[in-house]
Design an enzyme around this catalytic site. Sequence first.
Site, PDB file in Angstrom:
ATOM      1  N   LYS A   1      -9.664   1.818  -2.840  1.00  0.00           N
ATOM      2  CA  LYS A   1     -10.136   1.388  -1.526  1.00  0.00           C
ATOM      3  C   LYS A   1     -11.495   2.024  -1.238  1.00  0.00           C
ATOM      4  CE  LYS A   1      -8.713   1.228   3.340  1.00  0.00           C
ATOM      5  NZ  LYS A   1      -7.706   1.666   4.325  1.00  0.00           N
TER       6      LYS A   1
ATOM      7  N   CYS B   1      -5.243  -2.499   3.022  1.00  0.00           N
ATOM      8  CA  CYS B   1      -5.121  -2.284   4.464  1.00  0.00           C
ATOM      9  C   CYS B   1      -6.266  -2.936   5.224  1.00  0.00           C
ATOM     10  CB  CYS B   1      -4.999  -0.792   4.761  1.00  0.00           C
ATOM     11  SG  CYS B   1      -4.408  -0.438   6.434  1.00  0.00           S
TER      12      CYS B   1
ATOM     13  N   GLU C   1       0.832  -1.204   0.000  1.00  0.00           N
ATOM     14  CA  GLU C   1       0.000   0.000   0.000  1.00  0.00           C
ATOM     15  C   GLU C   1       0.871   1.260   0.000  1.00  0.00           C
ATOM     16  OE1 GLU C   1      -3.432   2.033   2.886  1.00  0.00           O
ATOM     17  OE2 GLU C   1      -2.044   0.522   3.672  1.00  0.00           O
TER      18      GLU C   1
END
Length: 485
Positions: A307, A362, A250
Amino acid sequence: MQSSLIREAALAAALGAVAALGQAPWGLWFVSFAGFAALIWRVTVSGRPTWAAWFGGAGYFALALSWIIEPFLIDAETYAWMAPFALVLLAFGLALFWAAAGYATTRTRHPALTFALALTLAELARGYVLTGFPWATPGHIWIGTPVDQAAAYIGPTGLTLLTLLAASLPVASRRLGTIAGISLLAGVAGGGQWRLSTPLPPDLPTTLRLVQPNAEQHLKWDASRARTYLDRQLKMTAKAPVADLTIWPETAIPYLFEDYPEVAALITDASGGRPVAVGIQRVEGQRFWNAMRVVQGQGAISQTYDKHHLVPFGEYIPFGDLAQDWFGLTAFAARSGNSYSAGQGAAVLDLGVLGKVLPLICYEAVFPQDLRSAPERADWILQVTNDAWFGVWSGPFQHAAQAQLRATEQGLPLIRVANTGVTEVIDAHGRVRAALPFGTIGALDTTLPAALPPTLYARWGEAPVLVLLAGLVLVTFRRKPRPVA
Protein backbone atom coordinates in the site's frame (compact mmCIF):
# COMPACT_ATOMS: atom_id res chain seq x y z
CA MET A 1 -25.35 40.87 16.82
CA GLN A 2 -24.00 37.77 18.51
CA SER A 3 -27.39 36.03 18.56
CA SER A 4 -27.91 36.71 14.85
CA LEU A 5 -24.48 35.28 14.12
CA ILE A 6 -25.34 32.13 16.07
CA ARG A 7 -28.67 31.80 14.24
CA GLU A 8 -26.99 32.20 10.87
CA ALA A 9 -24.34 29.62 11.76
CA ALA A 10 -26.96 27.16 13.01
CA LEU A 11 -29.09 27.57 9.87
CA ALA A 12 -26.10 27.07 7.58
CA ALA A 13 -24.97 24.00 9.52
CA ALA A 14 -28.48 22.53 9.34
CA LEU A 15 -28.64 23.07 5.57
CA GLY A 16 -25.22 21.46 5.22
CA ALA A 17 -26.43 18.42 7.16
CA VAL A 18 -29.47 18.16 4.87
CA ALA A 19 -27.13 18.25 1.86
CA ALA A 20 -25.19 15.31 3.34
CA LEU A 21 -28.26 13.04 3.25
CA GLY A 22 -27.50 12.09 -0.34
CA GLN A 23 -24.43 10.18 0.79
CA ALA A 24 -24.55 6.45 1.50
CA PRO A 25 -26.19 4.74 3.27
CA TRP A 26 -29.10 7.21 3.13
CA GLY A 27 -29.00 7.91 -0.61
CA LEU A 28 -31.62 10.69 -0.45
CA TRP A 29 -30.21 12.51 -3.49
CA PHE A 30 -33.36 14.59 -3.99
CA VAL A 31 -33.19 15.86 -0.39
CA SER A 32 -29.47 16.44 -0.76
CA PHE A 33 -29.89 18.39 -3.98
CA ALA A 34 -32.48 20.65 -2.35
CA GLY A 35 -30.11 21.09 0.60
CA PHE A 36 -27.30 22.22 -1.69
CA ALA A 37 -29.61 24.69 -3.43
CA ALA A 38 -30.76 26.08 -0.10
CA LEU A 39 -27.20 26.35 1.21
CA ILE A 40 -26.07 28.16 -1.94
CA TRP A 41 -28.95 30.59 -1.47
CA ARG A 42 -28.02 31.09 2.18
CA VAL A 43 -24.40 31.83 1.33
CA THR A 44 -25.31 34.28 -1.42
CA VAL A 45 -27.81 36.30 0.64
CA SER A 46 -25.73 36.27 3.80
CA GLY A 47 -23.81 39.33 4.81
CA ARG A 48 -21.10 36.90 5.94
CA PRO A 49 -20.75 34.39 3.07
CA THR A 50 -17.42 33.03 4.29
CA TRP A 51 -18.90 32.34 7.72
CA ALA A 52 -22.06 30.79 6.26
CA ALA A 53 -20.08 28.54 3.92
CA TRP A 54 -17.76 27.45 6.74
CA PHE A 55 -20.60 26.41 9.04
CA GLY A 56 -22.52 24.89 6.13
CA GLY A 57 -19.50 22.74 5.34
CA ALA A 58 -19.07 21.84 9.01
CA GLY A 59 -22.67 20.62 9.21
CA TYR A 60 -22.21 18.66 6.00
CA PHE A 61 -19.05 16.90 7.11
CA ALA A 62 -20.24 16.36 10.69
CA LEU A 63 -23.06 14.16 9.40
CA ALA A 64 -21.39 12.64 6.34
CA LEU A 65 -18.24 11.71 8.27
CA SER A 66 -19.86 10.86 11.60
CA TRP A 67 -18.36 7.38 11.27
CA ILE A 68 -14.97 8.90 12.15
CA ILE A 69 -15.75 8.32 15.83
CA GLU A 70 -15.84 4.53 15.34
CA PRO A 71 -12.07 3.85 15.48
CA PHE A 72 -11.94 5.57 18.87
CA LEU A 73 -14.59 3.19 20.21
CA ILE A 74 -12.62 0.00 19.45
CA ASP A 75 -10.81 0.53 22.74
CA ALA A 76 -13.40 2.87 24.23
CA GLU A 77 -11.96 2.89 27.73
CA THR A 78 -8.75 4.44 26.42
CA TYR A 79 -9.77 6.49 23.41
CA ALA A 80 -13.51 7.29 23.50
CA TRP A 81 -12.90 10.73 25.00
CA MET A 82 -11.11 11.75 21.80
CA ALA A 83 -14.05 10.91 19.49
CA PRO A 84 -16.05 14.18 19.72
CA PHE A 85 -12.88 16.24 19.32
CA ALA A 86 -11.92 14.24 16.23
CA LEU A 87 -15.33 14.76 14.62
CA VAL A 88 -15.50 18.50 15.37
CA LEU A 89 -11.94 19.18 14.27
CA LEU A 90 -12.32 17.15 11.09
CA ALA A 91 -15.67 18.76 10.18
CA PHE A 92 -14.51 22.33 10.72
CA GLY A 93 -11.10 21.62 9.22
CA LEU A 94 -12.49 20.26 5.95
CA ALA A 95 -15.08 23.05 5.92
CA LEU A 96 -12.25 25.58 5.52
CA PHE A 97 -12.25 24.59 1.84
CA TRP A 98 -15.92 25.60 1.71
CA ALA A 99 -15.16 28.83 3.56
CA ALA A 100 -12.67 29.75 0.83
CA ALA A 101 -15.39 29.17 -1.76
CA GLY A 102 -17.75 31.39 0.26
CA TYR A 103 -15.16 34.17 0.28
CA ALA A 104 -14.97 33.99 -3.52
CA THR A 105 -18.60 35.12 -3.76
CA THR A 106 -17.59 38.55 -2.45
CA ARG A 107 -15.45 39.12 -5.54
CA THR A 108 -18.05 38.69 -8.27
CA ARG A 109 -21.38 39.93 -9.54
CA HIS A 110 -22.72 36.35 -9.92
CA PRO A 111 -22.49 34.95 -6.37
CA ALA A 112 -24.52 31.75 -6.82
CA LEU A 113 -22.64 30.55 -9.89
CA THR A 114 -19.37 31.72 -8.38
CA PHE A 115 -19.94 29.71 -5.22
CA ALA A 116 -20.76 26.61 -7.28
CA LEU A 117 -17.57 26.92 -9.32
CA ALA A 118 -15.38 27.86 -6.36
CA LEU A 119 -16.73 24.99 -4.28
CA THR A 120 -16.02 22.56 -7.13
CA LEU A 121 -12.42 23.79 -7.22
CA ALA A 122 -12.22 23.60 -3.42
CA GLU A 123 -13.48 20.01 -3.43
CA LEU A 124 -10.95 19.11 -6.11
CA ALA A 125 -8.21 20.61 -3.93
CA ARG A 126 -9.49 18.63 -0.93
CA GLY A 127 -8.60 15.46 -2.81
CA TYR A 128 -4.92 16.47 -3.01
CA VAL A 129 -3.94 18.85 -0.19
CA LEU A 130 -2.00 17.14 2.64
CA THR A 131 -2.21 13.80 0.78
CA GLY A 132 -5.92 14.41 0.14
CA PHE A 133 -9.22 13.20 1.52
CA PRO A 134 -11.90 13.28 -1.23
CA TRP A 135 -14.49 11.41 0.85
CA ALA A 136 -18.17 12.44 0.58
CA THR A 137 -17.81 14.97 -2.22
CA PRO A 138 -21.09 16.51 -3.47
CA GLY A 139 -20.98 14.44 -6.66
CA HIS A 140 -21.16 11.22 -4.64
CA ILE A 141 -24.89 11.74 -4.02
CA TRP A 142 -25.52 10.28 -7.50
CA ILE A 143 -23.75 6.95 -6.93
CA GLY A 144 -26.17 4.15 -7.73
CA THR A 145 -28.36 6.36 -9.96
CA PRO A 146 -28.14 6.74 -13.75
CA VAL A 147 -26.51 10.16 -13.26
CA ASP A 148 -23.33 8.51 -11.99
CA GLN A 149 -22.65 7.13 -15.48
CA ALA A 150 -21.44 10.60 -16.40
CA ALA A 151 -18.34 9.80 -14.33
CA ALA A 152 -17.10 7.69 -17.24
CA TYR A 153 -16.72 10.97 -19.15
CA ILE A 154 -16.23 13.73 -16.58
CA GLY A 155 -15.06 11.88 -13.46
CA PRO A 156 -15.90 12.76 -9.85
CA THR A 157 -15.01 16.45 -10.24
CA GLY A 158 -17.39 16.66 -13.17
CA LEU A 159 -20.16 15.09 -11.06
CA THR A 160 -19.54 17.67 -8.34
CA LEU A 161 -19.60 20.49 -10.89
CA LEU A 162 -22.84 19.12 -12.35
CA THR A 163 -24.42 18.91 -8.89
CA LEU A 164 -23.45 22.36 -7.70
CA LEU A 165 -24.08 24.08 -11.02
CA ALA A 166 -27.57 22.58 -11.28
CA ALA A 167 -28.27 23.54 -7.65
CA SER A 168 -27.06 27.11 -8.19
CA LEU A 169 -29.13 27.85 -11.29
CA PRO A 170 -32.48 28.20 -9.43
CA VAL A 171 -30.75 30.59 -7.02
CA ALA A 172 -29.32 32.67 -9.86
CA SER A 173 -32.66 32.83 -11.71
CA ARG A 174 -35.65 31.31 -9.97
CA ARG A 175 -37.82 30.37 -12.93
CA LEU A 176 -35.45 29.92 -15.84
CA GLY A 177 -32.74 28.58 -13.55
CA THR A 178 -35.04 25.93 -12.11
CA ILE A 179 -36.02 24.78 -15.58
CA ALA A 180 -32.37 24.77 -16.70
CA GLY A 181 -31.16 22.90 -13.62
CA ILE A 182 -33.83 20.19 -13.85
CA SER A 183 -33.29 19.85 -17.60
CA LEU A 184 -29.55 19.46 -17.11
CA LEU A 185 -29.94 16.68 -14.57
CA ALA A 186 -32.69 14.98 -16.57
CA GLY A 187 -30.54 15.00 -19.69
CA VAL A 188 -27.58 13.49 -17.85
CA ALA A 189 -29.83 10.89 -16.21
CA GLY A 190 -31.27 9.97 -19.60
CA GLY A 191 -27.80 9.55 -21.05
CA GLY A 192 -26.82 7.43 -18.06
CA GLN A 193 -29.86 5.21 -18.45
CA TRP A 194 -28.97 4.69 -22.10
CA ARG A 195 -25.41 3.74 -21.15
CA LEU A 196 -26.68 1.27 -18.57
CA SER A 197 -28.94 -0.32 -21.18
CA THR A 198 -26.01 -1.13 -23.47
CA PRO A 199 -24.91 -4.74 -22.86
CA LEU A 200 -21.56 -5.51 -21.29
CA PRO A 201 -19.22 -8.14 -22.75
CA PRO A 202 -19.77 -11.65 -21.38
CA ASP A 203 -18.10 -12.56 -18.11
CA LEU A 204 -14.73 -14.27 -18.25
CA PRO A 205 -14.65 -17.99 -17.36
CA THR A 206 -12.34 -17.27 -14.42
CA THR A 207 -13.85 -18.15 -11.04
CA LEU A 208 -13.14 -16.10 -7.93
CA ARG A 209 -13.92 -16.79 -4.27
CA LEU A 210 -14.26 -13.78 -1.99
CA VAL A 211 -13.68 -14.66 1.66
CA GLN A 212 -15.27 -12.53 4.39
CA PRO A 213 -14.03 -13.77 7.81
CA ASN A 214 -15.88 -11.14 9.91
CA ALA A 215 -13.08 -10.87 12.49
CA GLU A 216 -14.02 -8.59 15.38
CA GLN A 217 -11.71 -5.59 15.32
CA HIS A 218 -11.14 -5.49 19.07
CA LEU A 219 -10.03 -9.16 18.97
CA LYS A 220 -8.36 -9.19 15.57
CA TRP A 221 -4.80 -9.00 16.94
CA ASP A 222 -5.43 -11.18 19.98
CA ALA A 223 -2.80 -13.95 19.81
CA SER A 224 -5.25 -16.46 21.27
CA ARG A 225 -7.67 -15.86 18.40
CA ALA A 226 -5.13 -15.82 15.56
CA ARG A 227 -5.46 -19.50 14.67
CA THR A 228 -9.26 -19.29 14.89
CA TYR A 229 -9.38 -16.58 12.21
CA LEU A 230 -6.83 -18.41 10.05
CA ASP A 231 -8.74 -21.70 10.23
CA ARG A 232 -11.98 -19.89 9.42
CA GLN A 233 -10.53 -18.64 6.15
CA LEU A 234 -8.75 -21.90 5.33
CA LYS A 235 -12.03 -23.77 5.63
CA MET A 236 -13.82 -21.41 3.24
CA THR A 237 -10.89 -21.54 0.81
CA ALA A 238 -10.88 -25.36 0.71
CA LYS A 239 -14.59 -25.75 0.00
CA ALA A 240 -15.07 -27.69 -3.26
CA PRO A 241 -14.93 -26.81 -6.05
CA VAL A 242 -11.87 -24.65 -5.40
CA ALA A 243 -11.84 -21.32 -7.23
CA ASP A 244 -9.23 -20.22 -9.77
CA LEU A 245 -8.35 -17.37 -7.39
CA THR A 246 -9.36 -16.99 -3.74
CA ILE A 247 -9.12 -13.55 -2.14
CA TRP A 248 -8.77 -12.73 1.56
CA PRO A 249 -9.26 -9.18 2.88
CA GLU A 250 -6.77 -6.61 4.18
CA THR A 251 -4.61 -7.87 7.11
CA ALA A 252 -6.56 -11.11 6.95
CA ILE A 253 -4.16 -12.93 9.28
CA PRO A 254 -1.98 -11.64 12.13
CA TYR A 255 1.02 -13.75 11.09
CA LEU A 256 4.09 -12.65 9.16
CA PHE A 257 5.19 -14.96 6.35
CA GLU A 258 8.76 -13.98 7.23
CA ASP A 259 8.37 -15.50 10.71
CA TYR A 260 5.87 -18.26 9.91
CA PRO A 261 6.57 -19.53 6.36
CA GLU A 262 4.44 -22.59 7.08
CA VAL A 263 1.31 -20.38 7.01
CA ALA A 264 1.70 -19.76 3.28
CA ALA A 265 1.89 -23.52 2.74
CA LEU A 266 -1.27 -24.04 4.81
CA ILE A 267 -3.08 -21.56 2.59
CA THR A 268 -2.05 -23.19 -0.67
CA ASP A 269 -2.78 -26.65 0.74
CA ALA A 270 -6.36 -25.43 1.26
CA SER A 271 -6.55 -23.99 -2.27
CA GLY A 272 -5.06 -27.08 -3.91
CA GLY A 273 -2.08 -25.06 -5.06
CA ARG A 274 -4.22 -22.47 -6.82
CA PRO A 275 -3.41 -18.81 -6.15
CA VAL A 276 -4.72 -17.02 -3.08
CA ALA A 277 -4.44 -13.24 -2.67
CA VAL A 278 -3.92 -12.49 1.01
CA GLY A 279 -3.99 -9.15 2.80
CA ILE A 280 -1.07 -9.30 5.23
CA GLN A 281 1.65 -7.26 6.84
CA ARG A 282 5.18 -7.80 5.63
CA VAL A 283 8.52 -6.85 7.15
CA GLU A 284 12.08 -6.15 6.02
CA GLY A 285 14.45 -5.30 8.81
CA GLN A 286 12.56 -2.88 11.02
CA ARG A 287 10.21 -1.61 8.29
CA PHE A 288 6.61 -2.83 7.94
CA TRP A 289 4.26 -2.59 4.98
CA ASN A 290 0.51 -3.07 4.68
CA ALA A 291 0.60 -5.49 1.77
CA MET A 292 -1.26 -7.92 -0.44
CA ARG A 293 0.62 -11.07 -1.42
CA VAL A 294 -0.33 -13.80 -3.89
CA VAL A 295 0.67 -17.32 -2.81
CA GLN A 296 0.37 -20.46 -4.91
CA GLY A 297 1.91 -23.85 -5.56
CA GLN A 298 3.43 -25.05 -2.31
CA GLY A 299 3.31 -21.67 -0.59
CA ALA A 300 5.49 -19.69 -2.98
CA ILE A 301 4.91 -15.92 -3.02
CA SER A 302 4.42 -14.97 -6.67
CA GLN A 303 3.31 -11.32 -6.36
CA THR A 304 3.52 -8.59 -3.73
CA TYR A 305 1.87 -5.17 -3.61
CA ASP A 306 2.57 -2.65 -0.85
CA LYS A 307 0.00 0.00 0.00
CA HIS A 308 1.42 3.37 -1.02
CA HIS A 309 -1.32 5.85 -0.05
CA LEU A 310 -1.28 5.56 3.71
CA VAL A 311 -3.70 7.07 6.25
CA PRO A 312 -2.04 10.03 8.03
CA PHE A 313 -1.91 9.52 11.81
CA GLY A 314 -3.56 6.14 11.33
CA GLU A 315 -0.91 4.17 9.43
CA TYR A 316 1.94 6.65 9.65
CA ILE A 317 2.92 9.90 11.33
CA PRO A 318 3.84 12.66 8.86
CA PHE A 319 7.56 13.49 9.01
CA GLY A 320 8.12 10.62 11.43
CA ASP A 321 11.45 9.67 9.85
CA LEU A 322 12.55 13.31 9.86
CA ALA A 323 11.74 13.50 13.57
CA GLN A 324 14.17 10.64 14.09
CA ASP A 325 16.84 12.33 11.96
CA TRP A 326 16.51 15.76 13.54
CA PHE A 327 15.54 15.05 17.12
CA GLY A 328 16.29 11.40 17.67
CA LEU A 329 12.58 10.57 18.20
CA THR A 330 11.95 7.00 17.06
CA ALA A 331 8.37 6.65 18.34
CA PHE A 332 6.91 7.92 15.04
CA ALA A 333 9.52 6.66 12.57
CA ALA A 334 8.54 4.14 9.91
CA ARG A 335 12.16 3.06 9.55
CA SER A 336 12.11 1.98 13.19
CA GLY A 337 8.97 -0.11 12.72
CA ASN A 338 6.68 2.31 14.55
CA SER A 339 4.42 2.99 11.58
CA TYR A 340 3.91 1.61 8.09
CA SER A 341 6.24 2.48 5.24
CA ALA A 342 4.69 3.56 1.94
CA GLY A 343 4.95 1.33 -1.12
CA GLN A 344 6.52 2.52 -4.36
CA GLY A 345 3.22 3.50 -5.98
CA ALA A 346 0.33 2.15 -8.01
CA ALA A 347 1.09 -1.18 -9.66
CA VAL A 348 -0.49 -3.69 -12.00
CA LEU A 349 0.06 -7.36 -11.19
CA ASP A 350 0.11 -9.90 -14.01
CA LEU A 351 -1.72 -12.99 -12.79
CA GLY A 352 -1.40 -14.90 -16.05
CA VAL A 353 -4.70 -16.47 -17.12
CA LEU A 354 -6.40 -14.44 -14.39
CA GLY A 355 -5.48 -11.25 -16.22
CA LYS A 356 -3.80 -8.06 -15.11
CA VAL A 357 -5.14 -6.65 -11.85
CA LEU A 358 -4.82 -3.21 -10.27
CA PRO A 359 -4.67 -3.81 -6.49
CA LEU A 360 -5.98 -1.29 -3.96
CA ILE A 361 -5.71 -1.63 -0.21
CA CYS A 362 -8.41 -0.01 1.93
CA TYR A 363 -8.90 3.68 1.35
CA GLU A 364 -6.73 3.84 -1.76
CA ALA A 365 -10.02 3.27 -3.56
CA VAL A 366 -11.25 6.78 -2.67
CA PHE A 367 -8.49 8.42 -4.75
CA PRO A 368 -9.27 8.41 -8.48
CA GLN A 369 -5.80 9.81 -9.19
CA ASP A 370 -4.23 6.68 -7.72
CA LEU A 371 -5.94 4.51 -10.30
CA ARG A 372 -4.94 6.87 -13.12
CA SER A 373 -1.30 6.72 -12.03
CA ALA A 374 -1.05 2.98 -12.72
CA PRO A 375 1.74 2.14 -15.19
CA GLU A 376 -0.66 0.38 -17.57
CA ARG A 377 -4.34 -0.41 -17.95
CA ALA A 378 -5.47 -3.44 -15.98
CA ASP A 379 -8.18 -5.95 -16.85
CA TRP A 380 -9.83 -5.54 -13.46
CA ILE A 381 -9.49 -3.83 -10.10
CA LEU A 382 -9.16 -5.58 -6.74
CA GLN A 383 -9.78 -3.80 -3.45
CA VAL A 384 -9.00 -5.62 -0.20
CA THR A 385 -10.03 -3.78 2.93
CA ASN A 386 -10.81 -4.04 6.63
CA ASP A 387 -13.81 -1.80 7.18
CA ALA A 388 -14.37 -3.03 10.74
CA TRP A 389 -12.62 0.20 11.75
CA PHE A 390 -15.55 2.16 10.24
CA GLY A 391 -18.28 0.62 12.40
CA VAL A 392 -21.64 -0.53 11.06
CA TRP A 393 -23.44 2.76 10.49
CA SER A 394 -22.27 4.69 7.42
CA GLY A 395 -18.52 4.38 6.90
CA PRO A 396 -18.36 0.93 5.24
CA PHE A 397 -21.19 1.80 2.86
CA GLN A 398 -19.70 5.13 1.82
CA HIS A 399 -16.38 3.39 1.24
CA ALA A 400 -18.05 0.75 -0.94
CA ALA A 401 -20.00 3.38 -2.88
CA GLN A 402 -16.78 5.13 -3.83
CA ALA A 403 -15.42 1.83 -5.13
CA GLN A 404 -18.48 1.63 -7.38
CA LEU A 405 -17.63 5.03 -8.79
CA ARG A 406 -14.04 3.97 -9.52
CA ALA A 407 -15.39 1.10 -11.63
CA THR A 408 -17.66 3.47 -13.57
CA GLU A 409 -14.87 6.00 -14.13
CA GLN A 410 -12.44 3.41 -15.48
CA GLY A 411 -14.86 1.08 -17.27
CA LEU A 412 -13.33 -1.81 -15.32
CA PRO A 413 -14.91 -4.44 -13.07
CA LEU A 414 -13.97 -4.12 -9.41
CA ILE A 415 -13.86 -6.96 -6.91
CA ARG A 416 -14.16 -5.79 -3.31
CA VAL A 417 -13.23 -8.10 -0.42
CA ALA A 418 -13.77 -6.78 3.11
CA ASN A 419 -13.26 -8.30 6.55
CA THR A 420 -16.80 -7.56 7.79
CA GLY A 421 -18.27 -6.25 4.51
CA VAL A 422 -19.11 -4.70 2.18
CA THR A 423 -17.85 -7.62 0.03
CA GLU A 424 -19.19 -7.38 -3.50
CA VAL A 425 -18.72 -7.81 -7.25
CA ILE A 426 -19.02 -4.60 -9.28
CA ASP A 427 -19.23 -4.64 -13.08
CA ALA A 428 -17.69 -2.18 -15.53
CA HIS A 429 -20.80 0.04 -15.35
CA GLY A 430 -20.32 0.38 -11.60
CA ARG A 431 -23.30 -1.80 -10.76
CA VAL A 432 -23.24 -4.37 -7.95
CA ARG A 433 -23.65 -7.87 -9.37
CA ALA A 434 -23.47 -9.84 -6.13
CA ALA A 435 -22.63 -9.22 -2.49
CA LEU A 436 -22.32 -10.98 0.84
CA PRO A 437 -24.56 -9.90 3.73
CA PHE A 438 -22.85 -7.30 5.88
CA GLY A 439 -21.33 -8.42 9.19
CA THR A 440 -21.47 -12.16 8.46
CA ILE A 441 -18.98 -14.98 7.92
CA GLY A 442 -19.13 -16.24 4.36
CA ALA A 443 -17.60 -16.78 0.94
CA LEU A 444 -18.92 -15.54 -2.38
CA ASP A 445 -18.13 -17.45 -5.58
CA THR A 446 -18.32 -15.46 -8.79
CA THR A 447 -17.14 -15.24 -12.35
CA LEU A 448 -15.05 -12.23 -13.33
CA PRO A 449 -16.98 -9.49 -15.18
CA ALA A 450 -15.38 -8.26 -18.39
CA ALA A 451 -13.87 -4.83 -18.95
CA LEU A 452 -15.04 -2.08 -21.29
CA PRO A 453 -12.71 -0.10 -23.56
CA PRO A 454 -10.99 2.81 -21.78
CA THR A 455 -13.46 5.55 -20.89
CA LEU A 456 -12.92 9.21 -21.69
CA TYR A 457 -12.06 9.78 -18.03
CA ALA A 458 -9.60 6.87 -18.03
CA ARG A 459 -7.81 8.43 -21.01
CA TRP A 460 -7.91 12.12 -20.09
CA GLY A 461 -8.60 12.31 -16.36
CA GLU A 462 -9.69 15.71 -15.04
CA ALA A 463 -8.38 17.65 -18.07
CA PRO A 464 -11.72 18.16 -19.93
CA VAL A 465 -13.51 19.30 -16.75
CA LEU A 466 -10.66 21.63 -15.83
CA VAL A 467 -10.87 23.24 -19.27
CA LEU A 468 -14.63 23.66 -18.81
CA LEU A 469 -14.12 25.07 -15.32
CA ALA A 470 -11.53 27.52 -16.59
CA GLY A 471 -13.96 28.79 -19.22
CA LEU A 472 -16.79 29.17 -16.71
CA VAL A 473 -14.48 30.94 -14.29
CA LEU A 474 -13.43 33.45 -16.95
CA VAL A 475 -17.07 34.22 -17.67
CA THR A 476 -18.28 34.29 -14.07
CA PHE A 477 -15.43 35.51 -11.89
CA ARG A 478 -15.63 39.18 -12.79
CA ARG A 479 -15.16 41.70 -10.10
CA LYS A 480 -18.08 43.77 -8.97
CA PRO A 481 -18.12 47.19 -10.62
CA ARG A 482 -16.92 49.97 -8.38
CA PRO A 483 -19.65 52.39 -7.32
CA VAL A 484 -19.59 55.76 -9.08
CA ALA A 485 -18.59 58.58 -6.73
